[in-house]
Design an enzyme around this catalytic site. Structure first.
Site, PDB file in Angstrom:
ATOM      1  N   ARG A  20      72.692  25.507  10.192  1.00  0.00           N
ATOM      2  CA  ARG A  20      73.975  25.322   9.491  1.00  0.00           C
ATOM      3  C   ARG A  20      75.174  25.676  10.371  1.00  0.00           C
ATOM      4  NH1 ARG A  20      73.438  28.757   4.509  1.00  0.00           N
ATOM      5  NH2 ARG A  20      72.252  29.931   6.053  1.00  0.00           N
ATOM      6  N   ASN A  38      71.991  24.741   2.457  1.00  0.00           N
ATOM      7  CA  ASN A  38      70.527  24.678   2.378  1.00  0.00           C
ATOM      8  C   ASN A  38      70.113  24.419   0.950  1.00  0.00           C
ATOM      9  OD1 ASN A  38      69.755  25.317   4.968  1.00  0.00           O
ATOM     10  ND2 ASN A  38      69.691  27.519   4.604  1.00  0.00           N
TER      11      ASN A  38
END
Ligand code: ZN
Ligand code: ZN
Ligand code: FE
Length: 759
Positions: A20, A38
């Site tokens: 990320r 996520n």
């Protein structure tokens, strides 16, 4: 140019590997707005901006992903335009029972290695890490993967580390084990009664001196303790063997760097890729025949031409090699004979202090024990033989519903496997389930996997062998449905699951031993099978194995049994190297056992036939470690020999003519390497012809090869190429061990299939 919005979905192993923050950084680079988050199954991205910038972003997403991330798919879809003020990382969505992927441990990255050379909090700091590297599985106690649930919990981040941890653009953003010299773990050196040393530069000074002078050092690593000594010093290696109570089994070696390793071993490009990968496995490599010194100690690998070689993967390894004069260390698991690798500081001090020269520990606890993984490149592909550090707990993606299934594995080189969704989580290498310590490790790890991956056991799968500890553990587990699966069917199913095959095909399992349906010991199985079941189409002829299981460590017993079958009592008159090394009375005793059928189970294990040949040629009468005989044979194969021996039979393959050919060649004084090559070619021809016959009879074109015998590079490459040339489609193992370490995956797949068919 109008702004567009894309919906991007990324799947694969992308959690806990800095994915990320990576997405965030490339979004900033292209001045794009939106978010990333996520979820249970994937990483989702919404992103708005101009078309060229979006294209730049997407290509960076594909080509620049963090090294440990394995992106399986990226789906992109244009959706209705959305306006965002910034790009941000959203909180994880649906943090439920289903988030199951945990990253394996990752070798220290280049940038972190640079950090330990720069002034500041990380100068010479041996526990440096970032989102791209460092410990993962070995320190994780539970999910979600957050610092409080790791063994880093007891270390309070200092203000500097906290700032990096919280800064989205920092390489250490959300790096859970982030640490520096001010706030993180430290090494300590214990040498006899002297005061404990905590200063890292003194520790490096003392340990390198000690090793260069021939000493033995205990080093606490990522997944357990290592014992280290100079790989060029034969006396040190001999002492290490003695204290580990390990006679001939080869030791693994860590070289300073790739160019050092290349001086002593042949390294092709595929081998280089594996050696230097972030997983940093031990790779089995061909030793170079050097004409001039220095020479590696001769007692490292007792006459084999293979050496297990790895490169540094912890910061400390690099720091130590900077000080060391030697360019290679023996680095072997810190354990005694078949016990699991020691992870506890107090235990290491107690057991190793009296017998080694110094014990170097650190105060970051190891929660999940892992050994170094071992792989070999065969046919250009990495084949994992021992799956542990750097690989576990990455799941194997199957096409089956594996939810709630626990597969208990085999007995030797045990790994177990738990099912979640359609994924299979193979445990790290546990070892041989015969010692108490290993069995405790097995029980504990099983309980941890079930908790870690939120498995609610509904179905159990175990080997048919009534005496396996793994089978007994399954029986005592308390879940009602237990399926028993034939060992070689499990081998083949394991290879099928790894290759996502779910259909009727030809399975070949060449192996040491496994319990058969008829109560005999199987190990050279040709099956017409699918995941659900099988019929046994052919196998090598049975031979009595005097002494049963203990005979697998004594190749001469199988040799006598085979010679006696083919030549009758006359076999003692033959002039064979075996008889120069074994007393006639002992051989007579064995013949009596066979005559009276005392403790003589029948076996058709292919590995046993290799044992017999090694014994007849005088290479190995009593094995110092498993498969020593077959490994010595493989080491002597001569490339370019295309001859083979005769054999006969369809449903039962008779190698009597092969033995007569070998004996004849010995009598004629033919080179051992030629005899060995001809024997390998014979086994290859047996597999090829038998598969071709079954293929013709059944109309099947797909062939699966599994079992420990296929760790043999020459045999696997030759057999596969013969089969492929005749138009068959061949499937082999790569990520999952072809030996018994892969059995649990096969058990899991068979259980999943049978359950699916019952519903
Ligand atoms: Zn790093
Ligand atoms: Zn700090
Ligand atoms: Fe097996």
């Amino acid at each position: 140019m109008p702004d567009l919005t894309l919906k991007v979905t990324v799947t694969g192993l992308i959690q806990g590997v800095g994915f990320r923050p990576f997405v965030y950084r490339i979004a900033l680079r292209y001045k794009l707005k939106g978010w990333v988050r996520n979820t249970n199954e994937n990483v989702q991205i919404r992103i708005s901006g101009k078309s060229p910038d979006l294209n730049g972003f997407l290509s960076a997403l594909k080509t620049e992903a963090p090294q440990a991330a394995s992106v399986e798919s990226i789906q992109t879809e244009e959706i209705q335009f959305e306006k965002f003020a910034t790009f941000e990382i959203l909180k994880s969505h649906d943090v439920s029972d289903d988030i199951t992927e945990i990253s394996p441990d990752i070798a220290v990255c280049e940038e972190c290695l640079e950090d330990i050379c720069k002034a500041g909090n990380r100068l010479d700091y041996a526990f440096v890490n970032c989102t791209n590297c460092g410990p993962r599985f070995t320190i994780i106690k539970d999910l979600p993967y957050d610092r409080p649930l790791t063994t880093m919990a007891e270390f309070q981040m200092c203000a500097d580390c906290r700032r990096e941890y919280e800064t989205v653009t920092d390489r250490r953003f959300h790096a859970q084990p982030v640490a520096c010299a001010v706030c993180g773990p430290q090494y300590e050196l214990h040498a006899g009664k002297k005061p404990v040393i905590n200063d890292i530069s003194v520790i490096l000074e003392r340990s390198s001196e000690l090793i260069d002078k021939g000493g033995i050092l205990v080093m606490k690593g990522l997944g357990g303790m290592h014992l280290a000594c100079d790989a060029f010093n034969e006396t040190s290696v001999a002492r290490l063997r003695e204290l580990k109570n390990r006679e001939g089994k080869p030791f693994a070696i860590m070289f300073r760097d790739l160019s050092s390793a290349a001086k002593y071993a042949e390294i092709n490009s595929a081998e280089e890729v594996s050696l230097t990968s972030w997983r940093r496995p031990i790779i089995l490599l061909q030793v170079k025949n050097r004409s001039h010194g220095p020479f590696l100690a001769k007692n490292l690998n007792s006459g084999l031409n293979l050496l297990g070689i790895m490169l540094p993967y912890m910061p400390f390894h690099y720091q130590l090699f900077r000080k060391l004069k030697t360019e290679a260390l023996v680095l072997t698991s810190g354990n005694f004979s078949s016990e699991p690798i020691i992870i506890d500081n107090a235990e290491a001090l107690e057991k190793f202090s009296p017998i080694t020269d110094a014990v170097m520990l650190h105060n970051r606890d190891i929660f999940n024990r892992t050994d170094d993984s071992v792989a070999r490149i065969i046919g250009g592909k990495e084949r994992v033989f021992r799956r542990s550090r750097g690989y576990v707990p990455s799941p194997i993606r199957t096409g089956l519903n594996t939810e709630g299934i626990i597969a208990f594995g085999a007995e030797l080189s045990n790994c177990f496997c738990v099912g979640k969704g359609s994924k299979a989580f193979l445990s790290q290498h546990i070892g041989d389930l015969q010692g108490l310590e290993t069995t405790l490790f097995y029980d504990q790890t099983l309980e941890r996997f079930i908790r870690l991956f939120r498995v609610r056991p509904t179905l159990l799968a175990a080997d048919m062998h009534p005496d396996y500890i793994s089978t007994r553990t399954a029986e005592g587990f308390g879940t009602p449905s237990l399926i028993r699966i034939q060992h070689h069917h499990a081998h083949i199913a394991s290879c099928m699951a790894e290759n996502k095959l779910d259909e009727k095909l030809i399975g070949v399992a060449f192996d040491g031993t496994g319990y058969g349906d008829d109560g005999n010991t199987w190990g050279s199985e040709f099956m017409v099978c699918d995941l659900e079941g099988y019929s046994r189409a052919s196998h090598l002829a049975y031979l009595p194995l005097p002494g049963g299981d203990s005979a697998s460590e004594e190749p001469w017993r199988m040799a006598v049994s085979w010679l006696y079958k083919v030549y009758g009592r006359e076999f003692m008159q033959l002039d064979l190297p075996l008889f120069w090394q074994t007393q006639a009375e002992v051989i007579q005793m064995l013949v009596k056992m066979i005559d009276r059928k005392v403790n003589c189970p029948l076996t058709c294990g292919a590995g046993r036939y290799f044992d017999a040949v090694a014994s007849i040629l005088g290479l190995c009468q009593v094995a110092e470690f498993p498969a020593q005989g077959p490994m010595l044979l493989e080491a002597m194969v001569e490339a370019g020999c295309d001859e083979r021996y005769e054999w006969s039979g369809l449903t039962e393959i008779d190698l009597d003519k092969t033995l007569r050919g070998i004996v004849e060649d010995i009598k004629n004084g033919n080179r051992h390497s030629i005899i060995i090559s001809k024997f390998h070619n014979t086994i290859s021809s047996v597999i090829f012809e038998t598969v071709k016959w079954i293929s013709g009879a059944e109309g099947l074109k797909k062939v699966v090869l599994s079992g420990g015998v296929f760790q043999n590079k020459y045999l696997l490459e030759r057999t596969e190429s013969l089969l492929v040339k005749s138009g068959l489609e061949v499937f082999t193992h790569a990520a999952v061990p072809t030996n018994d370490g892969g059995i649990a995956l096969g058990q899991l797949a068979v259980a999943a299939k049978r359950r699916e068919l019952c519903v």
